[in-house]
Design a protein around this motif. Structure first.
Motif, PDB file in Angstrom:
ATOM      1  N   LYS A  47      -7.366  -1.886 -15.869  1.00 31.59           N
ATOM      2  CA  LYS A  47      -8.055  -1.521 -14.640  1.00 31.59           C
ATOM      3  C   LYS A  47      -9.488  -2.034 -14.686  1.00 31.59           C
ATOM      4  O   LYS A  47     -10.036  -2.325 -15.758  1.00 31.59           O
ATOM      5  N   GLU A  68      -4.420  -5.942  -5.145  1.00 27.97           N
ATOM      6  CA  GLU A  68      -5.028  -4.620  -5.168  1.00 27.97           C
ATOM      7  C   GLU A  68      -6.372  -4.647  -4.438  1.00 27.97           C
ATOM      8  O   GLU A  68      -7.098  -5.643  -4.491  1.00 27.97           O
ATOM      9  N   LEU A  87      -0.585  -5.144  -0.034  1.00 29.36           N
ATOM     10  CA  LEU A  87      -0.204  -4.978  -1.447  1.00 29.36           C
ATOM     11  C   LEU A  87       0.859  -5.996  -1.859  1.00 29.36           C
ATOM     12  O   LEU A  87       0.782  -6.579  -2.932  1.00 29.36           O
ATOM     13  N   THR A 120       2.107  -0.917 -11.781  1.00 32.09           N
ATOM     14  CA  THR A 120       0.939  -1.785 -11.660  1.00 32.09           C
ATOM     15  C   THR A 120       0.562  -2.344 -13.024  1.00 32.09           C
ATOM     16  O   THR A 120       1.066  -1.894 -14.052  1.00 32.09           O
ATOM     17  N   CYS A 121      -0.315  -3.321 -13.025  1.00 28.44           N
ATOM     18  CA  CYS A 121      -0.807  -3.867 -14.288  1.00 28.44           C
ATOM     19  C   CYS A 121      -1.588  -2.792 -15.034  1.00 28.44           C
ATOM     20  O   CYS A 121      -2.323  -2.008 -14.416  1.00 28.44           O
ATOM     21  N   LEU A 171       3.863  -6.183  -3.167  1.00 27.83           N
ATOM     22  CA  LEU A 171       4.381  -6.132  -4.539  1.00 27.83           C
ATOM     23  C   LEU A 171       5.702  -6.882  -4.645  1.00 27.83           C
ATOM     24  O   LEU A 171       6.621  -6.663  -3.868  1.00 27.83           O
ATOM     25  N   ARG A 227      -3.045  -9.830  -8.582  1.00 26.43           N
ATOM     26  CA  ARG A 227      -2.750  -9.468  -9.960  1.00 26.43           C
ATOM     27  C   ARG A 227      -1.362  -9.970 -10.333  1.00 26.43           C
ATOM     28  O   ARG A 227      -0.409  -9.852  -9.558  1.00 26.43           O
ATOM     29  N   LEU A 279       1.690   3.330  -6.266  1.00 32.14           N
ATOM     30  CA  LEU A 279       2.721   2.298  -6.362  1.00 32.14           C
ATOM     31  C   LEU A 279       3.741   2.617  -7.450  1.00 32.14           C
ATOM     32  O   LEU A 279       4.924   2.295  -7.336  1.00 32.14           O
ATOM     33  N   MET A 306      -3.528   2.605  -6.153  1.00 29.36           N
ATOM     34  CA  MET A 306      -2.655   1.845  -7.045  1.00 29.36           C
ATOM     35  C   MET A 306      -1.696   2.756  -7.803  1.00 29.36           C
ATOM     36  O   MET A 306      -0.565   2.373  -8.095  1.00 29.36           O
ATOM     37  N   TYR A 354       1.092  -8.663  -7.239  1.00 25.99           N
ATOM     38  CA  TYR A 354       0.684  -7.860  -6.092  1.00 25.99           C
ATOM     39  C   TYR A 354      -0.813  -8.062  -5.869  1.00 25.99           C
ATOM     40  O   TYR A 354      -1.498  -8.730  -6.645  1.00 25.99           O
TER      41      TYR A 354
END
Length: 298
Positions: A144, A58, A35, A140-141, A37, A293, A137, A134, A56
């Motif tokens: 999806k 995914e 990941l 995240t962005c 991040l 991402r 976490l 995800m 990060y």
């Protein structure tokens, strides 16, 4: 006697696990360090709201390669595979009956290459449990991947292209990629769509691949299948559903989870740095495709 019986039971369990997996096994096989991040900068969101830029990887896809049409590592999929691929294999056999088909990776025809020529069927799936992983976490962005079919691509249904390359040979990238094959390790940073670094040429995107390593051959077949399934110049190919994103082979990563669980590797990475101890006894491999991402969160 009791010790021998225990050893036999352990061996039977290991053998059974070596040849079949279930989807529920996969979350426990993830290398969480993949990941990776990171906060890499600052940004401004709507209405001037300050935010941070995160990067990060995914888990986006699950890819398996097998040696026999219709085979799979995931036990619960076997009945569905038999239904989907049996007729496709028969139709392909009829279409080439009486013809002479040259099995080549497109990278040459020397005796060494013929010796190292290998073939894999490839299957691309949406990664199961991706949303759950995800969400854990917490950052995240927001966008999806679209929800759709679990099965994205089966090379058995794409046999004319995956085995022969009827339209692949007409793709201008096939000639350029095959010609650059021997130099891919040096130029892949500038031509990531054409070359897979130390692994060899990306095009023509077929199941035949020339390499001395079965492990690398599987990884290369997985990347070719992802390229097809992601709708990158796919005229003539049969894709059940596109992956929903454009891969970046120079930035994305692979993780092997069968026959052994390993850490993430860069696509095209020198095999000397990761391949040892990963040869599959049955020729089957299972990979996770990690998509990079980068986005602003606020």
């Amino acid at each position: 006697m009791a010790i021998i019986l225990v050893l036999l039971l352990v061996l039977c369990f290991v053998c059974g696990r070596a040849y079949a997996l279930e989807l529920s096994d996969i979350p426990g096989m993830i290398d969480w360090s993949c990941l990776d991040l990171k906060v890499i900068g600052t940004c401004v969101g709507p209405f001037g709201i300050p935010g941070i830029v995160i990067m990060y990887w995914e888990p986006a896809l699950l890819i398996e390669t097998v040696k026999q049409p219709g085979d799979t590592i995931i036990g619960s999929l076997k009945p569905e595979f038999q239904n989907l691929t049996a007729q496709a294999v028969k139709n392909f056999a009829k279409s080439i009956a009486g013809s002479s088909i040259l099995a080549s990776s497109g990278s040459g025809s020397s005796k060494i290459e013929e010796t190292n020529l290998q073939f894999n069927e490839a299957h691309v799936y949406a990664f199961p449990f991706g949303d759950e992983i995800m969400m854990s976490l917490g950052m995240t962005c927001p966008d999806k991947l679209p929800t759709g079919f679990f099965i994205k691509y089966l090379s058995e249904l794409d046999s004319l292209e995956w085995r022969i390359g009827v339209t692949e040979v007409l793709n201008p990238k096939s000639m350029a990629s095959a010609a650059s094959g021997p130099a891919c390790a040096a130029i892949s940073g500038f031509m990531e769509d054409l070359c897979m670094g130390y692994w060899g040429a990306t095009y023509p995107r077929r199941g035949f691949f020339t390499h001395q390593s079965q492990v690398v051959g599987s990884a290369a077949a997985a990347i070719r299948a992802v390229s097809i399934a992601s709708a990158l110049n796919v005229p003539g190919h049969v894709v059940l559903e596109t992956t929903g994103f454009v891969p970046s082979f120079g930035n994305d990563k692979l993780q092997m989870i069968y026959p052994v669980v390993s850490g993430c590797i860069k696509i095209g990475q020198n095999p000397a740095l990761w391949e040892s101890g990963k040869l599959s006894a049955n020729g089957k491999y299972l990979w996770v495709y990690w998509r990079r991402r980068i986005c602003c969160v606020y």
